[in-house]
Design a protein around this motif. Structure first.
Motif, mmCIF file in Angstrom:
data_model
loop_
_atom_site.group_PDB
_atom_site.id
_atom_site.type_symbol
_atom_site.label_atom_id
_atom_site.label_comp_id
_atom_site.label_asym_id
_atom_site.label_seq_id
_atom_site.Cartn_x
_atom_site.Cartn_y
_atom_site.Cartn_z
ATOM 1 N N LYS A 1 6.043 1.205 -12.169
ATOM 2 C CA LYS A 1 6.461 -0.233 -11.860
ATOM 3 C C LYS A 1 5.075 -0.935 -11.629
ATOM 4 N N PHE A 2 3.985 -0.120 -11.438
ATOM 5 C CA PHE A 2 2.542 -0.459 -11.391
ATOM 6 C C PHE A 2 1.722 -0.429 -12.473
ATOM 7 N N PRO A 3 0.895 -1.502 -12.619
ATOM 8 C CA PRO A 3 -0.114 -1.026 -13.700
ATOM 9 C C PRO A 3 -0.696 0.075 -13.691
ATOM 10 N N MET A 4 -0.598 0.851 -15.106
ATOM 11 C CA MET A 4 -1.644 1.937 -15.317
ATOM 12 C C MET A 4 -2.866 1.745 -16.253
ATOM 13 N N GLU A 5 -3.856 1.929 -15.520
ATOM 14 C CA GLU A 5 -5.084 1.700 -16.463
ATOM 15 C C GLU A 5 -5.900 2.981 -16.649
ATOM 16 N N ASN A 6 -6.847 2.847 -17.593
ATOM 17 C CA ASN A 6 -7.602 3.900 -18.155
ATOM 18 C C ASN A 6 -6.795 5.180 -18.557
ATOM 19 N N PRO B 1 0.122 -2.975 -5.541
ATOM 20 C CA PRO B 1 0.043 -4.725 -5.241
ATOM 21 C C PRO B 1 -1.091 -5.029 -4.297
ATOM 22 N N SER B 2 -1.603 -4.256 -3.506
ATOM 23 C CA SER B 2 -2.593 -4.636 -2.581
ATOM 24 C C SER B 2 -3.885 -4.535 -3.432
ATOM 25 N N ALA B 3 -3.907 -4.265 -4.617
ATOM 26 C CA ALA B 3 -5.104 -4.092 -5.652
ATOM 27 C C ALA B 3 -5.756 -2.755 -5.219
ATOM 28 N N SER B 4 -5.550 -2.084 -4.533
ATOM 29 C CA SER B 4 -6.246 -0.550 -4.272
ATOM 30 C C SER B 4 -5.521 0.367 -5.277
ATOM 31 N N SER B 5 -6.150 1.322 -5.513
ATOM 32 C CA SER B 5 -5.825 1.921 -6.324
ATOM 33 C C SER B 5 -5.889 3.715 -6.410
ATOM 34 N N PHE B 6 -5.580 4.589 -7.110
ATOM 35 C CA PHE B 6 -5.759 5.886 -7.055
ATOM 36 C C PHE B 6 -5.637 6.502 -8.517
ATOM 37 N N ILE B 7 -6.222 7.576 -8.727
ATOM 38 C CA ILE B 7 -5.939 8.370 -9.726
ATOM 39 C C ILE B 7 -4.759 9.220 -9.926
ATOM 40 N N LEU B 8 -3.921 9.177 -10.861
ATOM 41 C CA LEU B 8 -2.752 10.042 -10.790
ATOM 42 C C LEU B 8 -3.066 11.028 -12.104
ATOM 43 N N HIS B 9 -2.975 12.407 -11.685
ATOM 44 C CA HIS B 9 -3.137 13.478 -12.562
ATOM 45 C C HIS B 9 -1.728 14.223 -12.955
ATOM 46 N N ALA B 10 -1.089 13.979 -13.883
ATOM 47 C CA ALA B 10 0.063 14.616 -14.020
ATOM 48 C C ALA B 10 0.212 15.813 -14.952
ATOM 49 N N THR C 1 0.885 -1.183 -0.005
ATOM 50 C CA THR C 1 -0.153 0.074 -0.107
ATOM 51 C C THR C 1 1.097 1.155 -0.084
ATOM 52 N N SER C 2 2.151 1.101 -0.095
ATOM 53 C CA SER C 2 3.048 2.222 -0.012
ATOM 54 C C SER C 2 3.660 2.436 -1.573
ATOM 55 N N PHE C 3 4.078 3.805 -1.676
ATOM 56 C CA PHE C 3 4.700 3.793 -3.099
ATOM 57 C C PHE C 3 5.469 5.096 -2.772
ATOM 58 N N ASP C 4 6.675 5.478 -3.797
ATOM 59 C CA ASP C 4 7.391 6.611 -3.923
ATOM 60 C C ASP C 4 7.263 7.068 -5.229
ATOM 61 N N ILE C 5 7.376 8.391 -5.241
ATOM 62 C CA ILE C 5 7.036 9.016 -6.579
ATOM 63 C C ILE C 5 8.327 10.330 -6.607
ATOM 64 N N LEU C 6 8.615 10.275 -7.894
ATOM 65 C CA LEU C 6 9.711 11.343 -8.062
ATOM 66 C C LEU C 6 9.393 12.180 -9.296
ATOM 67 N N ILE C 7 9.147 13.591 -9.211
ATOM 68 C CA ILE C 7 8.666 14.192 -10.319
ATOM 69 C C ILE C 7 9.921 15.538 -10.515
ATOM 70 N N ALA C 8 10.181 15.795 -11.726
ATOM 71 C CA ALA C 8 11.250 16.653 -12.111
ATOM 72 C C ALA C 8 11.107 17.022 -13.509
ATOM 73 N N ASN C 9 11.235 18.625 -13.624
ATOM 74 C CA ASN C 9 11.283 19.134 -14.801
ATOM 75 C C ASN C 9 12.673 19.200 -15.294
ATOM 76 N N VAL C 10 12.838 18.474 -16.234
ATOM 77 C CA VAL C 10 14.218 18.173 -16.636
ATOM 78 C C VAL C 10 14.970 19.216 -17.283
ATOM 79 N N LEU C 11 14.256 20.415 -17.783
ATOM 80 C CA LEU C 11 14.715 21.394 -18.564
ATOM 81 C C LEU C 11 14.931 21.149 -20.143
#
Length: 285
Positions: free
Chosen positions: A131-136, A157-166, A61-71
């Motif tokens: 690394k996790f499946p992305m749907e829709n 991996p827990s089958a729980s999910s969330f929506i990511l808006h990038a 149920t945990s995850f890490d995320i890195l965002i970067a404007n690479v220029l």
């Protein structure tokens, strides 16, 4: 900080009081109070996104995320790639990705089987790796036909999910090279808030907003989607301008709904871009 510094200089060097001195002092105090009231919650306020309760983290149920404007003009890809490999986040969002950067980022193909890519030569291309499946998966153009945003359901991996808006809305400054919204209302973030409000799943909005989170647009976007800024109560974590030692603002953000708790938030070292990367580890409660 600049207002406080100018106030100290005023106190040290002011030799006589007159109308000009009074107005200058009043102006400095007003600036300090107004900006201090905006910044105070980030440094000393309550945390709307709670800390993880200290129990052992569950990988499911945990995850890490890195965002970067690479220029887009940055060609120091080795610095960025090395940093990402060291952190090895579950989700990676890179912004200002052109076709040169897209080719460089293919080094992550084996570690990140799920991806969304939309390179552009206008400084608003993006790449999202997971690394996790992305749907829709959806690519939307919320305000400008040349500025994409990514939307996907992330399945943990827990089958729980969330929506990511990038997102990477355009900068509020005129440009003869890149898209801008000069003279027009910026509505991309407000549309994201409406999308979040219409969805029952937990949501995260991440990216380079080209705006500070205490602006009117950012506050209205958060209110529309009932989104919380992970920075509040933890610090400013200024991500722009990485090329300036003193003039910096928080432009890269994570906003989440109430189902998340924060484990870690860190501004990472610069890598040739004018933005610092921002790293977070969260738990989906």
């Amino acid at each position: 900080m600049l207002g406080i510094l100018l106030l100290l200089f005023f106190g040290l060097f002011n030799r006589k009081w007159n109308i000009a001195s009074f107005f200058l002092l009043s102006g400095l105090l007003a600036v300090i109070v107004i900006h201090g009231s905006l910044i105070y919650p980030y440094l000393f306020g309550e945390k709307p996104v709670p800390d993880h309760d200290g129990e052992q983290l569950r990988a499911e149920t945990s995850f890490d995320i890195l965002i970067a404007n690479v220029l887009i003009s940055n060609r120091k890809s080795d610095d960025f790639i090395g940093m990402v490999k060291q952190r090895d986040p579950d989700i990676l969002l890179a912004m200002e990705v052109d076709y040169w950067w897209l080719k460089e980022l293919q080094v992550f193909a084996k570690n990140y089987p799920y991806k969304m890519e939309y390179p552009l030569d206008n400084a608003y291309g993006m790449s999202l790796y997971s690394k996790f499946p992305m749907e829709n998966k959806k690519i939307r153009f919320l305000k400008n036909k040349d500025v994409p945003s990514f939307h996907a359901k992330i399945v943990l991996p827990s089958a729980s999910s969330f929506i990511l808006h990038a997102v990477h809305p355009v900068a509020p400054v005129p440009s003869s090279i890149y898209p801008d919204n000069v003279g027009e209302e910026e509505i991309a973030l407000l549309k994201i808030g409406e999308l979040v409000a219409a969805d029952s799943l937990p949501s995260m909005v991440a990216g380079d907003f080209n705006d500070v989170s205490w602006s009117y647009t950012s506050r209205m976007f958060g209110k529309k989607g009932n989104l919380k800024n992970v920075r509040i109560g933890r610090g400013l974590y200024n991500t722009f301008d990485a090329t300036s030692p003193i003039l910096r603002w928080p432009l890269d953000h994570y906003f989440v709904t109430q189902e998340f708790a924060l484990v870690e938030l860190e501004r990472l070292p610069k890598h040739g871009s004018d933005h610092f990367p921002l790293y977070a580890r969260l738990v989906l409660k």
